[in-house]
Design a protein around this motif. Structure first.
Motif, short mmCIF file in Angstrom:
data_model
loop_
_atom_site.label_atom_id
_atom_site.label_comp_id
_atom_site.label_asym_id
_atom_site.label_seq_id
_atom_site.Cartn_x
_atom_site.Cartn_y
_atom_site.Cartn_z
N PRO A 400 0.58 3.01 -9.70
CA PRO A 400 0.92 1.75 -10.36
C PRO A 400 -0.02 1.39 -11.50
O PRO A 400 0.23 0.44 -12.24
N GLY A 401 -1.11 2.14 -11.66
CA GLY A 401 -2.06 1.90 -12.74
C GLY A 401 -2.79 3.19 -13.08
O GLY A 401 -2.72 4.18 -12.33
N PRO A 402 -3.51 3.23 -14.19
CA PRO A 402 -4.15 4.48 -14.63
C PRO A 402 -5.21 5.00 -13.68
O PRO A 402 -5.49 6.20 -13.67
N ARG A 403 -5.79 4.13 -12.85
CA ARG A 403 -6.81 4.57 -11.89
C ARG A 403 -6.40 4.32 -10.44
O ARG A 403 -7.23 4.49 -9.54
N THR A 404 -5.17 3.94 -10.21
CA THR A 404 -4.76 3.52 -8.88
C THR A 404 -3.62 4.37 -8.33
O THR A 404 -2.65 4.64 -9.03
N ILE A 405 -3.76 4.75 -7.07
CA ILE A 405 -2.72 5.46 -6.32
C ILE A 405 -2.20 4.53 -5.24
O ILE A 405 -2.97 3.84 -4.57
N ARG A 406 -0.87 4.50 -5.08
CA ARG A 406 -0.25 3.71 -4.01
C ARG A 406 0.44 4.63 -3.02
O ARG A 406 1.16 5.56 -3.40
N LEU A 407 0.25 4.33 -1.73
CA LEU A 407 0.95 5.01 -0.64
C LEU A 407 1.78 3.97 0.10
O LEU A 407 1.27 2.90 0.47
N ALA A 408 3.04 4.26 0.34
CA ALA A 408 3.92 3.39 1.13
C ALA A 408 4.89 4.28 1.90
O ALA A 408 6.11 4.22 1.68
N PRO A 409 4.37 5.13 2.78
CA PRO A 409 5.21 6.13 3.45
C PRO A 409 6.11 5.51 4.50
O PRO A 409 5.98 4.32 4.83
N PRO A 410 7.03 6.30 5.05
CA PRO A 410 7.81 5.81 6.19
C PRO A 410 6.86 5.33 7.29
O PRO A 410 5.77 5.87 7.49
N LEU A 411 7.30 4.32 8.01
CA LEU A 411 6.46 3.73 9.05
C LEU A 411 6.27 4.66 10.25
O LEU A 411 5.44 4.38 11.12
N ILE A 412 7.01 5.75 10.27
CA ILE A 412 6.89 6.72 11.36
C ILE A 412 5.95 7.88 11.01
O ILE A 412 5.84 8.85 11.78
N LEU A 413 5.26 7.79 9.87
CA LEU A 413 4.32 8.83 9.49
C LEU A 413 3.33 9.07 10.63
O LEU A 413 2.77 8.13 11.18
#
Length: 436
Positions: A400-413
């Motif tokens: 979402p930004g030049p230095r930022t990683i977002r994780l939003a995986p399935p809730l069953i990960l």
């Protein structure tokens, strides 16, 4: 299937695309490659999303496969949508059964699934007597409905003669509430807003997380305050401790509505039904979508209490597809699975495991989030390159930004699946830095 271990077995089914009857409806010459499909995409679809990263053809559990047969661990979940992963057997069977029974009836009629889902959402959100639900097809539509709700709270404060009309709506810098015009007015990002100005009037954006700024902004000319408990599109930024309580106190004193956008954070994403529930407050409204339907499009505006729930009356809002029997059945199935398969426990445990491990990775400077909505910052502007490197390595993530990683995986990960990514991350980050 009764537990997460059973669900994980779905990830190992053979990715044989030909078994799907959908393939017979798609014009192909032999087995089209990803490059072939992308060429067809560019000549037939609007370019509002840019060039897709891959052409995905099948999913199972937390895995997906592309048109060239490559497997990926999905750590984005369709941007927090696929709460139970892909092709969840219970959800898909409920959808098929409902569609074979009754698919669409228009808003001149209702259905048992619509009523049951509304009752379920009111119960899960601990809504007081007199609370109501309005169903939509997406998060932006839920926020459009909330925007109109705020407009209806526009009369003179407390009915006082000579009082000032409530013409102002307060949102935060960094906010993302959607891309339709009302929701876009609430959204702070200038690049999204500028091509479509003028926006619907009255919206003001104040500094994120600044209680003094909120206190200075909220008075008896404010119709509503819109807040995300955690700003997802801004890089997974949680509101600071005490902010929601202060917002509730200030809006109550001023007679303004407190509307919480839980489109991304709701339905178990943070290990709770609502990210805001630990704040100990009762908002005036909450918007939901994304994970609610387990991948099937549905959203909702939940209004709390009789006074707020009576602001929108017959004929003042509507939707053709919202709350249709198939979407509400999909949502009921999703909520049932989350409740009965220990999913919330898994979200809390795996999320804590990931955040702790990320904090020890070289090149990671900050880790934020709750449950399985996680953002982490890097020590260089390489996040987009890291997304590309991760995709090559078989992982779907987001920047979402030049230095930022977002994780939003399935809730069953599972923890084992998370560890696959964590083990690969140092090499992914190095590849990204080498590419700069």
């Amino acid at each position: 299937m009764s537990n997460l271990e059973d669900l994980d077995k779905l990830d190992h089914r053979s990715p044989v695309v030909e078994q799907s009857p959908v393939v017979e409806l798609v014009e192909t010459t032999g087995h089209s490659s990803g490059a072939d499909w992308l060429a067809r995409y560019s000549s037939s679809l609007m370019g509002v999303f840019g060039t897709p990263q891959r052409v995905l053809v099948r999913g199972a559990g937390c895995l997906v496969w592309d048109a060239d047969g490559k497997e990926y661990l999905d750590l984005l979940g369709g941007i927090a949508v696929n709460a139970l992963g892909h092709a969840h057997p219970f959800v898909t069977s409920v959808i098929a059964s409902q569609l074979a029974t009754l698919g669409h009836v228009s808003n001149f009629f209702t259905s048992p699934t619509q009523i049951a889902l509304a009752e379920k959402l009111l119960a899960l959100s601990k809504a007081p007597a007199g609370s109501k639900v309005f169903f939509t097809n997406s998060g932006t539509e839920a926020n459009e409905a909330a925007f109109k709700l705020a407009r209806r709270n526009s009369g003179s404060p407390a009915g006082e003669a000579g009082g000032k009309p409530r013409t102002r709506i307060i949102a935060l810098e960094g906010a993302f509430h959607g891309r339709t015009m009302g929701a876009l007015a609430l959204t702070a990002k200038e690049a999204y807003r500028a091509p479509f100005e003028p926006m619907p009037g009255g919206v003001e954006h104040i500094p994120f997380g600044d209680i003094d700024a909120l206190r200075n902004a909220v008075d008896d000319t404010v119709a509503a305050v819109f807040l995300e408990p955690i700003q997802g599109e801004a890089g997974v930024r949680p509101l600071p401790a005490g902010y929601l309580q202060a917002a509730r106190e200030l809006t109550s004193q001023a007679g303004a509505l407190l509307i919480l956008d839980e489109v991304q954070t709701g339905i178990g994403r943070t290990g709770k039904w609502l990210a805001s529930e630990d704040a100990g407050i009762v908002p005036d409204a909450v918007t939901l979508a994304k994970g609610l339907g387990g991948g099937f499009p549905i959203g909702a505006l939940v209004t709390f209490g009789e006074k707020t729930s009576s602001l929108l009356t017959a004929g003042q809002h509507g939707t053709t597809f919202g709350g249709n029997p198939v979407a509400t059945a999909a949502a009921l199935a999703t909520l049932h699975a989350v409740e009965n398969q220990h999913v919330l426990d898994n979200v809390r445990a795996v999320g804590e495991h990931i955040r702790a491990a990320l904090a020890a990775v070289d090149g990671v400077t900050e880790v934020r989030g709750e449950g399985l909505l996680i953002g982490f910052d890097l020590d260089a502007d390489v996040a987009p390159a890291a997304v590309a490197a991760a995709l090559d390595a078989g992982f779907i993530i987001n920047s979402p930004g030049p230095r930022t990683i977002r994780l939003a995986p399935p809730l069953i990960l599972t923890e084992d699946q998370a560890d696959r990514f964590l083990a690969a991350l140092p090499a992914i980050l190095q590849t990204a830095k080498d590419a700069q």
